[in-house]
Structure formats: structure tokens, C-alpha cells
Motif scaffolding. Sequence first.
Motif, PDB file in Angstrom:
ATOM      1  N   ARG A  20      -0.146  -9.441  40.042  1.00 28.58           N
ATOM      2  CA  ARG A  20      -1.580  -9.460  40.305  1.00 28.58           C
ATOM      3  C   ARG A  20      -1.780  -9.366  41.806  1.00 28.58           C
TER       4      ARG A  20
ATOM      5  N   GLY B 153      -6.295 -13.431  31.530  1.00 33.40           N
ATOM      6  CA  GLY B 153      -5.751 -14.117  32.682  1.00 33.40           C
ATOM      7  C   GLY B 153      -6.680 -15.207  33.184  1.00 33.40           C
ATOM      8  N   LYS B 154      -6.239 -15.937  34.172  1.00 31.64           N
ATOM      9  CA  LYS B 154      -7.087 -16.979  34.732  1.00 31.64           C
ATOM     10  C   LYS B 154      -8.313 -16.390  35.406  1.00 31.64           C
ATOM     11  N   GLU B 155      -8.161 -15.204  35.992  1.00 36.44           N
ATOM     12  CA  GLU B 155      -9.311 -14.592  36.647  1.00 36.44           C
ATOM     13  C   GLU B 155     -10.424 -14.291  35.651  1.00 36.44           C
TER      14      GLU B 155
ATOM     15  N   HIS C 202      -3.575 -17.959  23.788  1.00 31.69           N
ATOM     16  CA  HIS C 202      -3.580 -18.088  25.244  1.00 31.69           C
ATOM     17  C   HIS C 202      -4.786 -18.896  25.710  1.00 31.69           C
TER      18      HIS C 202
ATOM     19  N   THR D  25       4.427  -8.684  35.606  1.00 29.33           N
ATOM     20  CA  THR D  25       3.044  -8.308  35.863  1.00 29.33           C
ATOM     21  C   THR D  25       2.638  -8.871  37.216  1.00 29.33           C
TER      22      THR D  25
ATOM     23  N   ALA E 174      -2.457 -12.860  29.373  1.00 26.90           N
ATOM     24  CA  ALA E 174      -2.221 -13.523  30.653  1.00 26.90           C
ATOM     25  C   ALA E 174      -2.455 -12.601  31.845  1.00 26.90           C
ATOM     26  N   ALA E 175      -2.697 -11.322  31.601  1.00 27.38           N
ATOM     27  CA  ALA E 175      -2.894 -10.347  32.666  1.00 27.38           C
ATOM     28  C   ALA E 175      -4.334  -9.859  32.629  1.00 27.38           C
TER      29      ALA E 175
ATOM     30  N   GLN F   7       2.686 -12.859  37.446  1.00 24.67           N
ATOM     31  CA  GLN F   7       2.269 -13.589  36.258  1.00 24.67           C
ATOM     32  C   GLN F   7       3.275 -13.395  35.123  1.00 24.67           C
ATOM     33  N   GLU F   8       3.546 -14.462  34.405  1.00 25.57           N
ATOM     34  CA  GLU F   8       4.399 -14.390  33.230  1.00 25.57           C
ATOM     35  C   GLU F   8       3.574 -13.920  32.040  1.00 25.57           C
ATOM     36  N   THR F   9       4.026 -12.876  31.377  1.00 29.98           N
ATOM     37  CA  THR F   9       3.332 -12.352  30.202  1.00 29.98           C
ATOM     38  C   THR F   9       4.343 -12.099  29.097  1.00 29.98           C
TER      39      THR F   9
ATOM     40  N   SER G  98      -0.107 -12.765  42.982  1.00 29.65           N
ATOM     41  CA  SER G  98       0.950 -13.561  42.364  1.00 29.65           C
ATOM     42  C   SER G  98       1.644 -12.727  41.300  1.00 29.65           C
TER      43      SER G  98
END
Length: 624
Positions: free
Chosen positions: A565, A376-378, A41, A563, A360-361, A555-557, A553
Motif C-alpha cells: 500500500r 482494508g483499513k483505509e 475480515h 500487497t 485486506a487490500a 499488507q498481509e492478504t 505499508s
Amino acid sequence: IARHVQKHQRLITVMESLDNGKPVRESRDADVPTVVRHFYHHAGWAQLMDTEMAGWKPVGVIGAIVPWNFPLMLLTWKVGPALAMGNTVVLKPATYTRLTALLFAEICAEAGLPPGVFNVVTGDGRFGSKLATHPSVDKVAFTGSTQVGQILRRATAGSGKKISLELGGKSPFIVFESADLDSAVEGVVDAIWFNQGQVCSAGSRLLVQETVAQKMVDKLKERMRHLRVGDSLDKCIDMGAIVDPTQRKTIDEYVQGAKAEGAEVFQAHDCFPTKGCFYPPTLITNVQTSSTVVVEEIFGPVLTVLPFRTAKEAIAIGNNTIYGLAASVWTENVSLALEVAFNLKAGAVWINGHNMFDAAAGFGGYRQSGYGRDGGKEGLYEYVMPTWMEKPKPENVDVNYKTFGATLPTPPSNATVEQNTIEIDGVKMPCIDRTYKLYYGGGQKRPDGQYSRPVLSPAGEVISVVADGNRKDIRNAVEVAHAAAPGWGKRAAHNRAQIVYYMAENLELRRDEFATKLQRMTGRTMKDALEEVDLSIQRLFHWGAYADKYGGSVQETTLYGATVRVHEPVGVIAIACPDESPLLSFISLFAPAVIRGNCVVIIPSDKYPLAALDFYQSTCTPSK
């Protein structure tokens, strides 16, 4: 790195179980696949950094400190995003579990990672503090106990280092009468007896609706009798050994304490080893919300049971903790599940599942469960900073305690008045004192201690007098902020935006007045003061526009299901404003907090407080 971890999967699996004592089946089916998933990831984020993370740059040197319960997986949660964003890492593994960290270092070298990019240093707990406080470490990433996290936070305070903390938890596992009880029982097994309960997000508080509480407990006891405890390298084992005798002793002390308090303790002893550092699955009933085993994190295979009647009561009990790491809701009623999930104060809430992690989460908590996110991006933002930002170089400021908080004498009755001021010993004061009060609960309040202090201009002129608050004033303000937080947090985002726009409009109407006050307080030119007011108005409109555009949003996991967010409010935020740009800094800190549904207790600039005090008088009404 991900491919090389897969290549050595069997060796890593065995070593992780030998090092930690967890069942080899868990290492094989949960830990190692999660490690591989995280590296793949974050390899993708490394590829996309120039576009998806434009305007951000690496922090520098990351000091990562990880615990013993998931030695390799939690290492990966720190190292993956750090390397992907271009940082270098110095890792300090837990004292008990160093082997997989050292093996991972060999894997990094085998994968071609340049020397010095990833480094492992070993030592005891004090060694970790030395790493965190090293002046060349730019960011500290820590997962561990709340007590150690507090020590690290104090040790790094004022150093300019970034820090993220993933700490302890006492997570609620809420079962409604509409749940599939058999599935919920299996969920409990994953929630509290996974890794012998040595999991920060373990569902250690089972809350069951009264109508099905006894049935749920009976099913749990029957399931516990079939849990197998033994050698961690046996693939048929459900629970392995506790990490060391000290931890086992601590767990047993909590259980014995519960018995002494009158609780009922059930332990499944079937097929339980008589030798080794093992502890049986434990179920404790007949406890209160204030019981020690309900309040404190045990970090072992111990589950407490509390009944509830309504969803509202379940939420209240679930939130009755100093932690806020995770929770799970079990029901077949979708609307009930979502309503309860949104009201639980936890960083991660699972529905009809528990301890489900994906790269991704994002995962992390708040309150005394820490702050910051892994995954995740965060999670990437923990390891980057804006490209325009320089590395902070804090300077210690000496305070002159002889003059700190000094007050001016009362003007004598024979003072002469000139142009609405009086002059005493070369100091000009207004002939009619104007004392600004505190503002909380929708109204102006006199300070509890009845003290006030003057605000001076650069020329020594007393512009006005402001209230001097004390601890009771802080307590009162925090209390009313907590009382207002639930309603304000649930208010429609569009309505919050309209209120902030209203503030901006009122500030625009008094533009010249605010600029004059800024010029008089700071001694800056009128042009600079007007520019600061205009920027403050612009900032209010900017954050008002964000009120309904940052909700979250989907999120695809790789997990089964969706999931979600959600950027929910933190709650009550304490803010202290700097002296630089007193109005603009006040607006810049206050506005983003309130538009996202938070309540604030704010201390304006100590040197130039009048801009903020005039702001509340001109823009706030009791309903806001």
C-alpha cells in the motif's frame, strides 16, 4: 453472516449467475469466496474497533447503491465495513440484478441481524438519486458509471453527506518483452473476458512492447479460439451472456465504429451461440491513442492493442486516460515492474496478475474513476467520523450580488493625509497603495484582467489592495502546477520536510508582524492573533514531521505474494480556504498537501486574504 453465506453457497451461486448472466464457475470460484472473505475480515474489525479505531464513531445511515456486474460482491464491499463500524444500511441494488440482494436480506435475518440494520429498497435509477439525496442519509456509497457518479456528486454537494465513488475505468495491461508471454495471455483472459468484460477494472487496453507485439497478438488469437461462450449454468463455459440487449447493442456499436475508423477487428466465433444475449471475445488492432475504442469505456469483452517502444512510452500511454482505477504490469524484471508500477496513475496496480481482490487490500481509483476505498483499513474510514465531530448541518448563505465585488472610488487629489492614511467619505485608505499580486510558477504575477479590489478592516479602513484573478490566471496556475508535480512528487520526503520547517522558521521570525496584520484585518484581540500565528507555526512543524512517516505499508492478504500500500501523491489539488482563522486554515490545508508530494492551487480567504499573501512573500522562493 459469513457462515450463513457459506451455508447457502450453492443457492447464491446459481442465483447470481441467473441474475447477471456470468458463468456459474466464476460465481462459485470468485464472487462467493470473496463475499465470505470480506465478511470474516470485517467481523475482525468490528471486534477491534474500540482499540484500532479509537477516536472514531459511526457515520449513521449509509445509502449504498451498487451496479449489476457484481451484484452480491459489491454489495458486500459496502455492507461489510458499514455494519462493522456500527452503521445502518439502506441498499439500492441495480434494476437488472435484485435477486441476490433480496436473498442476502433473508440471510441477514436468519443470522440474527436486528430489524432495520440492513434494508433493501428496489427501483430504477431515479430511485437511487432519491435515496442519495434523502436528508436523513449520512453517507452515500456508490459503485457504477462515471456519468451517474457525477450526477450523485452534484446532487449531494453542500449537503454535508460523506460520499465515496468507485466509478469506471480504462485500465492498461502492459506487457514487456521480458514477460512470460504465455502467462500474460492467460492474464489477458482474466483481465478482459472475465465476467464478459463487464468489470470496472477490466484490462481493456493491451500495451505490448514492439519487439513481441505480433507474437503476443498471435498467441491471443489462438487462445480466443478456445474460449467457450454459452449457457451461464454450464460449468465448462468461459463466458456467459451480456446483462441485457441494450448493453450488447452498445458494445457492438463501439466495435462497428472501430471498423469504420479503419481498425482491424478479430472475433472468435467458434462454438458461439446463435441465440441469446451473447457477444464474442473481440480483439481490435491498428488503433491510435485517440481512437474511440481506446479512449472510452466499452464495458464489454473488447480488447484494444497498442504497441510501445520504451518503458517511458508505456507509462505515458498508460496514463493517457481520464480514468485511474487499475493497471497491471507484466515482466520478469522486478526493478522494471516496480518502476513502472509507481509511475502509473491508478488506484491499484498488479504485477504479473490482474483483477486480484482481497478484503485486506483497499481498492478504488482517482481522477474520473472516483475516490474513496473499499476494503482494508483505509476502507473503514469511509464509514466513520471523528468522535468530536457533530453531523454537519449546512446553511445556505445568500450573497448580496449588488455589493459583491464592489470597488472603491479613486481618491481625489485634494484628499487630506493623516497618519499615513487618507479619508474619503468616511473611508480610510493608505496613502501609498500596496497591491498584492498572484503567485505561481515561483514568482509574483499581475492578474490577466488587470483588476484589483480593496481589503477592508472591520472599521471600514482599506488595509491593502489584492489582485482579482480570472479564468486565464487559474489556467496558468494549474499548468505550472502540473509541470512541477512530477519533480515535487519524487523529491525525497526528508527534503520536503526541511522546506516546510524553513517556512515555519520564517513565520516565527515575523510572528508579531503577522499577528498585527491578523488583528487589523479581523478586529480580534492581539492575544488571539498571536495565538493563531503560534498555532500555524506548530501546524507547519507537525506536518513537516509527517513528510517521511506516511509512505505506506506491506499488507498481509490471502493473495499469492505481497500487497504493497503506497500513499502516493494525488497530483494537483485545488483548495479554497474559509474566512475563519485565515492564517491557520490556510496552513492547515496547504501544509499536509505539499508535504505528501502534491502541488496546490489555493484560493485564500476571500474576506481576509492578506495572511496567505504575506506568507508566500516571506517563506517561498522561486525554487519552492
